[in-house]
Design a protein around this motif. Structure first.
Motif, PDB file in Angstrom:
ATOM      1  N   ILE A   1       0.572  -1.109   0.080  1.00 24.92           N
ATOM      2  CA  ILE A   1      -0.210   0.126   0.140  1.00 24.92           C
ATOM      3  C   ILE A   1       0.850   0.989  -0.836  1.00 24.92           C
ATOM      4  CG2 ILE A   1      -1.581   0.882   1.305  1.00 24.92           C
ATOM      5  CD1 ILE A   1      -2.827  -1.214   2.626  1.00 24.92           C
ATOM      6  N   ILE A   2       1.592   1.730   0.533  1.00 25.35           N
ATOM      7  CA  ILE A   2       2.945   2.589   0.605  1.00 25.35           C
ATOM      8  C   ILE A   2       3.045   2.266  -0.941  1.00 25.35           C
ATOM      9  CG2 ILE A   2       5.002   3.854   1.176  1.00 25.35           C
ATOM     10  CD1 ILE A   2       4.675   1.639   3.869  1.00 25.35           C
ATOM     11  N   ILE A   3       3.461   1.846  -1.517  1.00 21.72           N
ATOM     12  CA  ILE A   3       4.070   1.559  -2.699  1.00 21.72           C
ATOM     13  C   ILE A   3       3.144   1.785  -3.833  1.00 21.72           C
ATOM     14  CG2 ILE A   3       4.950   0.496  -4.762  1.00 21.72           C
ATOM     15  CD1 ILE A   3       5.917  -1.552  -2.511  1.00 21.72           C
ATOM     16  N   LEU A   4       2.152   1.208  -3.162  1.00 17.15           N
ATOM     17  CA  LEU A   4       0.933   2.340  -4.218  1.00 17.15           C
ATOM     18  C   LEU A   4       0.334   3.601  -3.937  1.00 17.15           C
ATOM     19  CD1 LEU A   4      -1.261   1.472  -6.241  1.00 17.15           C
ATOM     20  CD2 LEU A   4      -2.744   0.818  -4.326  1.00 17.15           C
ATOM     21  N   PHE A   5       0.487   4.081  -2.460  1.00 19.67           N
ATOM     22  CA  PHE A   5       0.137   5.336  -2.596  1.00 19.67           C
ATOM     23  C   PHE A   5       1.311   6.183  -2.969  1.00 19.67           C
ATOM     24  CE2 PHE A   5      -3.252   5.193   0.454  1.00 19.67           C
ATOM     25  CZ  PHE A   5      -4.480   4.867  -0.489  1.00 19.67           C
ATOM     26  N   SER A   6       2.516   6.253  -2.560  1.00 21.30           N
ATOM     27  CA  SER A   6       3.318   7.492  -2.933  1.00 21.30           C
ATOM     28  C   SER A   6       3.353   7.178  -4.603  1.00 21.30           C
ATOM     29  CB  SER A   6       4.668   6.486  -2.477  1.00 21.30           C
ATOM     30  OG  SER A   6       4.778   6.487  -0.850  1.00 21.30           O
ATOM     31  N   CYS A   7       3.811   6.351  -5.535  1.00 19.47           N
ATOM     32  CA  CYS A   7       4.162   6.038  -6.679  1.00 19.47           C
ATOM     33  C   CYS A   7       3.119   7.045  -6.893  1.00 19.47           C
ATOM     34  CB  CYS A   7       3.612   4.904  -6.888  1.00 19.47           C
ATOM     35  SG  CYS A   7       5.721   4.780  -6.421  1.00 19.47           S
ATOM     36  N   ILE A   8       1.302   6.940  -7.203  1.00 21.66           N
ATOM     37  CA  ILE A   8      -0.021   7.510  -7.502  1.00 21.66           C
ATOM     38  C   ILE A   8       0.021   9.221  -6.950  1.00 21.66           C
ATOM     39  CG2 ILE A   8      -1.977   8.049  -6.961  1.00 21.66           C
ATOM     40  CD1 ILE A   8      -2.173   4.675  -6.769  1.00 21.66           C
ATOM     41  N   TYR A   9       0.675   8.945  -5.785  1.00 18.79           N
ATOM     42  CA  TYR A   9       0.383  10.854  -5.409  1.00 18.79           C
ATOM     43  C   TYR A   9       2.065  11.578  -5.753  1.00 18.79           C
ATOM     44  CZ  TYR A   9      -2.796  10.716  -1.906  1.00 18.79           C
ATOM     45  OH  TYR A   9      -3.706  10.928  -1.331  1.00 18.79           O
ATOM     46  N   SER A  10       2.871  10.511  -6.176  1.00 20.62           N
ATOM     47  CA  SER A  10       4.110  10.854  -6.953  1.00 20.62           C
ATOM     48  C   SER A  10       3.900  11.985  -8.330  1.00 20.62           C
ATOM     49  CB  SER A  10       4.826  10.084  -7.097  1.00 20.62           C
ATOM     50  OG  SER A  10       6.941  10.937  -7.676  1.00 20.62           O
ATOM     51  N   ILE A  11       3.113  10.552  -9.583  1.00 17.81           N
ATOM     52  CA  ILE A  11       2.703  10.378 -10.813  1.00 17.81           C
ATOM     53  C   ILE A  11       2.411  11.958 -10.933  1.00 17.81           C
ATOM     54  CG2 ILE A  11       2.137   9.619 -12.483  1.00 17.81           C
ATOM     55  CD1 ILE A  11       2.782   7.054 -11.531  1.00 17.81           C
ATOM     56  N   GLY A  12       0.760  11.986 -10.201  1.00 12.24           N
ATOM     57  CA  GLY A  12      -0.093  12.786  -9.761  1.00 12.24           C
ATOM     58  C   GLY A  12       0.972  14.245  -9.614  1.00 12.24           C
ATOM     59  N   LEU A  13       1.459  14.598  -9.070  1.00 15.27           N
ATOM     60  CA  LEU A  13       2.152  15.686  -8.056  1.00 15.27           C
ATOM     61  C   LEU A  13       2.597  16.629 -10.062  1.00 15.27           C
ATOM     62  CD1 LEU A  13       3.184  15.454  -5.168  1.00 15.27           C
ATOM     63  CD2 LEU A  13       1.293  17.196  -5.776  1.00 15.27           C
ATOM     64  N   LEU A  14       3.800  15.101 -10.182  1.00  9.33           N
ATOM     65  CA  LEU A  14       4.558  15.401 -11.100  1.00  9.33           C
ATOM     66  C   LEU A  14       3.939  16.065 -12.721  1.00  9.33           C
ATOM     67  CD1 LEU A  14       7.408  12.407 -10.970  1.00  9.33           C
ATOM     68  CD2 LEU A  14       7.224  15.164 -10.998  1.00  9.33           C
ATOM     69  N   CYS A  15       2.067  14.990 -12.656  1.00 10.42           N
ATOM     70  CA  CYS A  15       1.838  15.687 -13.896  1.00 10.42           C
ATOM     71  C   CYS A  15       0.596  16.976 -14.161  1.00 10.42           C
ATOM     72  CB  CYS A  15       0.609  14.793 -14.059  1.00 10.42           C
ATOM     73  SG  CYS A  15       1.343  13.222 -14.605  1.00 10.42           S
ATOM     74  N   TYR A  16       0.711  16.961 -12.653  1.00 11.54           N
ATOM     75  CA  TYR A  16      -0.300  18.921 -12.365  1.00 11.54           C
ATOM     76  C   TYR A  16       1.495  19.487 -12.333  1.00 11.54           C
ATOM     77  CZ  TYR A  16      -2.031  22.166  -9.347  1.00 11.54           C
ATOM     78  OH  TYR A  16      -2.934  23.305  -8.834  1.00 11.54           O
ATOM     79  N   GLN A  17       2.314  19.401 -12.156  1.00 10.87           N
ATOM     80  CA  GLN A  17       3.674  19.960 -12.518  1.00 10.87           C
ATOM     81  C   GLN A  17       3.801  20.839 -13.744  1.00 10.87           C
ATOM     82  OE1 GLN A  17       6.829  22.202  -9.759  1.00 10.87           O
ATOM     83  NE2 GLN A  17       5.164  23.150 -11.634  1.00 10.87           N
ATOM     84  N   ARG A  18       3.488  19.331 -14.691  1.00  7.35           N
ATOM     85  CA  ARG A  18       4.034  19.858 -15.503  1.00  7.35           C
ATOM     86  C   ARG A  18       2.662  20.745 -16.897  1.00  7.35           C
ATOM     87  NH1 ARG A  18       7.802  17.060 -18.698  1.00  7.35           N
ATOM     88  NH2 ARG A  18       6.283  17.237 -20.019  1.00  7.35           N
ATOM     89  N   SER A  19       1.629  20.762 -15.695  1.00  7.33           N
ATOM     90  CA  SER A  19       0.621  21.262 -16.447  1.00  7.33           C
ATOM     91  C   SER A  19       0.086  22.824 -16.108  1.00  7.33           C
ATOM     92  CB  SER A  19      -1.035  20.442 -16.103  1.00  7.33           C
ATOM     93  OG  SER A  19      -1.379  20.032 -14.897  1.00  7.33           O
ATOM     94  N   GLN A  20       1.617  23.051 -15.259  1.00 10.08           N
ATOM     95  CA  GLN A  20       0.696  24.607 -14.316  1.00 10.08           C
ATOM     96  C   GLN A  20       2.018  25.180 -14.423  1.00 10.08           C
ATOM     97  OE1 GLN A  20      -2.903  25.703 -13.342  1.00 10.08           O
ATOM     98  NE2 GLN A  20      -3.766  23.035 -13.772  1.00 10.08           N
ATOM     99  N   LYS A  21       2.144  26.063 -14.295  1.00  7.01           N
ATOM    100  CA  LYS A  21       3.103  27.254 -13.965  1.00  7.01           C
ATOM    101  C   LYS A  21       3.915  26.373 -12.780  1.00  7.01           C
ATOM    102  CE  LYS A  21       4.874  31.928 -12.732  1.00  7.01           C
ATOM    103  NZ  LYS A  21       4.051  33.208 -12.161  1.00  7.01           N
ATOM    104  N   GLU A  22       4.976  27.057 -12.809  1.00  5.43           N
ATOM    105  CA  GLU A  22       5.674  25.842 -12.566  1.00  5.43           C
ATOM    106  C   GLU A  22       6.145  26.553 -10.966  1.00  5.43           C
ATOM    107  OE1 GLU A  22      10.835  24.605 -11.442  1.00  5.43           O
ATOM    108  OE2 GLU A  22      10.304  26.084 -13.584  1.00  5.43           O
ATOM    109  N   ILE A  23       5.981  25.836  -9.743  1.00  3.74           N
ATOM    110  CA  ILE A  23       6.368  25.545  -8.741  1.00  3.74           C
ATOM    111  C   ILE A  23       7.179  25.208  -7.306  1.00  3.74           C
ATOM    112  CG2 ILE A  23       4.171  25.276  -5.715  1.00  3.74           C
ATOM    113  CD1 ILE A  23       2.101  24.450  -7.889  1.00  3.74           C
ATOM    114  N   PRO A  24       7.845  26.082  -7.139  1.00  2.52           N
ATOM    115  CA  PRO A  24       9.431  25.756  -6.819  1.00  2.52           C
ATOM    116  C   PRO A  24       8.678  24.649  -5.906  1.00  2.52           C
ATOM    117  CG  PRO A  24       8.800  28.291  -6.446  1.00  2.52           C
ATOM    118  CD  PRO A  24       7.334  27.717  -6.943  1.00  2.52           C
ATOM    119  N   GLY A  25       9.894  23.488  -5.666  1.00  5.46           N
ATOM    120  CA  GLY A  25       9.652  22.502  -4.475  1.00  5.46           C
ATOM    121  C   GLY A  25       8.681  21.924  -4.967  1.00  5.46           C
TER     122      GLY A  25
END
Length: 408
Positions: free
Chosen positions: A14-38
């Motif tokens: 479950i740790i693997i699943l949740f961590s990877c899902i949130y990570s991929i989701g935030l990376l995709c969000y970052q690519r679609s928006q103005k860059e947010i530092p950090g």
């Protein structure tokens, strides 16, 4: 604690699943928006936190250096990147990361020693728990102390999550110190099983808090845009109509309030002779001069067209006149280059709040003084006394101008 048991392998998945899902989701969000530092670094840190348990789950099928040493190092590095990313995201000093970065080689050496030289699961648990306790408690501190104005409830939610996790890791260290040596980590005591459960809760809590703060920043950005004039970046009339009444209500009798109304001289002629783009440049240049040469407590608003209104809290009529005269000189000293030198001058109307007066009458008196400045030849400062029918031209004296310079 043995009466209740959790399946470590399931929690690890479950740790693997949740961590990877949130990570991929935030990376995709970052690519679609103005860059947010950090944010990108934060997303990568979650990915490391997910990859570590994945390698950890290969215990027994891969060499110990891979499933123990490398797996735990990746987990520690993931938590270290969380701390680093929060320092950037919350605009906090990076010095909090320096100590934990230096701890990684030390913990890596200890993991190697307690895996290949003097094998001890108990010692390895203590090493990683101490490191995670330090990094998460520092992450809680960084989240609270960051200088960026984020949503307070989201800040407290994230910092509390880190603090509770760090406290649990501290408890785990103390518990392990007085426990017997473990022979199989997958069948360890409940406190070690709870580590996986609390790690899942931490990943979910900090990811949700991060999204909450980002969303609040976007909402504040939209709200700020609604209050800003897009040409000059000064506050607009909408912001003035909401701020000035509150400012008048908050003002104390001991602290006077003054305003300055500024109007660009011959602005229609500038537009007619040089075009509207040049006119826009003139407005922007004057707005920049006003912003650069007023105090931090003052606020400038584009009142309409080529008119700018400046609020001066805790400023009496004499100092307000000195400020207006200083701005007049600063503006008249500039020329806008457009083929030929284009002189810029402005007229100023100054008024100070009278007892019991509302903001409409205050602005009206400043506007009246501005009108008289125009009638008297422009490039002039005129003040309006408490009696709306009386006005006087201000000739700045040396000591008044000096008082203004000291105020800045």
């Amino acid at each position: 604690m043995d009466s209740f048991s959790l399946d470590i392998r399931t929690l690890n998945f479950i740790i693997i699943l949740f961590s990877c899902i949130y990570s991929i989701g935030l990376l995709c969000y970052q690519r679609s928006q103005k860059e947010i530092p950090g944010l990108q670094l934060f997303a990568l840190s979650l990915l490391f936190i997910g990859i570590g348990p994945f390698f950890l789950g290969m215990r027994g099928t891969t060499p110990d250096w891979f499933s123990i040493v490398l797996a735990n190092t990746i987990i520690m590095f993931g938590f270290q990147l969380v701390l680093h990313s929060l320092c950037i995201f919350r605009n906090c000093s990076l010095r909090y990361t320096y100590f934990t970065y230096t701890c990684i080689p030390i913990t890596l050496s200890l993991f190697y020693y307690f895996t290949h030289v003097s094998p001890s699961i108990k010692a390895r648990i203590i090493v990683i728990s101490v490191f995670l306790a330090i990094t998460t408690l520092l992450s809680a501190f960084t989240t609270l102390k960051g200088r960026h104005k984020d949503l307070k409830i989201a800040i407290w939610m994230m910092s509390t999550s880190f603090f509770l996790y760090g406290s649990f890791m501290t408890l785990r260290v103390a518990w392990t110190l007085y426990s017997e040596e473990l022979h199989n980590f997958m069948y360890a005591e409940l406190i070690h099983q709870l580590t996986f459960l609390f790690s899942i809760i931490l990943v979910v809590a900090i990811s949700f808090s991060m999204l909450w703060m980002i969303n609040a920043r976007l909402v504040n950005s939209i709200y700020d845009l609604s209050r800003r004039d897009p040409l000059t970046q000064l506050y607009n009339r909408y912001a003035l109509e909401r701020k000035l009444p509150d400012l008048i209500n908050e003002i104390n009798k001991v602290h006077p309030l003054s305003i300055i109304m500024v109007d660009i001289d011959n602005f229609k002629s500038i537009n007619d002779l040089h075009g509207h783009l040049t006119g826009d440049e003139v407005i922007k240049r004057i707005a920049q001069i006003i912003t650069a040469h007023t105090r931090n407590t003052d606020s400038a608003y584009r009142f309409g067209g080529d008119e700018i209104l400046i609020t001066l809290p805790k400023t009496d009529i004499n100092l307000a006149r000195a400020i207006a005269e200083s701005l007049r000189k600063k503006i008249s000293a500039y020329t806008l280059i457009e083929g030929n030198n284009l002189p810029m001058t402005s007229s100023f109307g100054v008024a100070s709040l009278s007892e019991g007066e509302d903001w409409e009458h205050l602005v009206s008196r400043a506007d009246q003084a501005l009108y008289q400045a125009k009638q008297m030849g422009r490039n002039t400062v005129v003040t309006c006394s408490e009696n709306p029918t009386l006005s006087a031209i201000y000739h700045a004296s040396h000591h008044q101008h000096k008082a203004y310079e000291e105020a800045l």
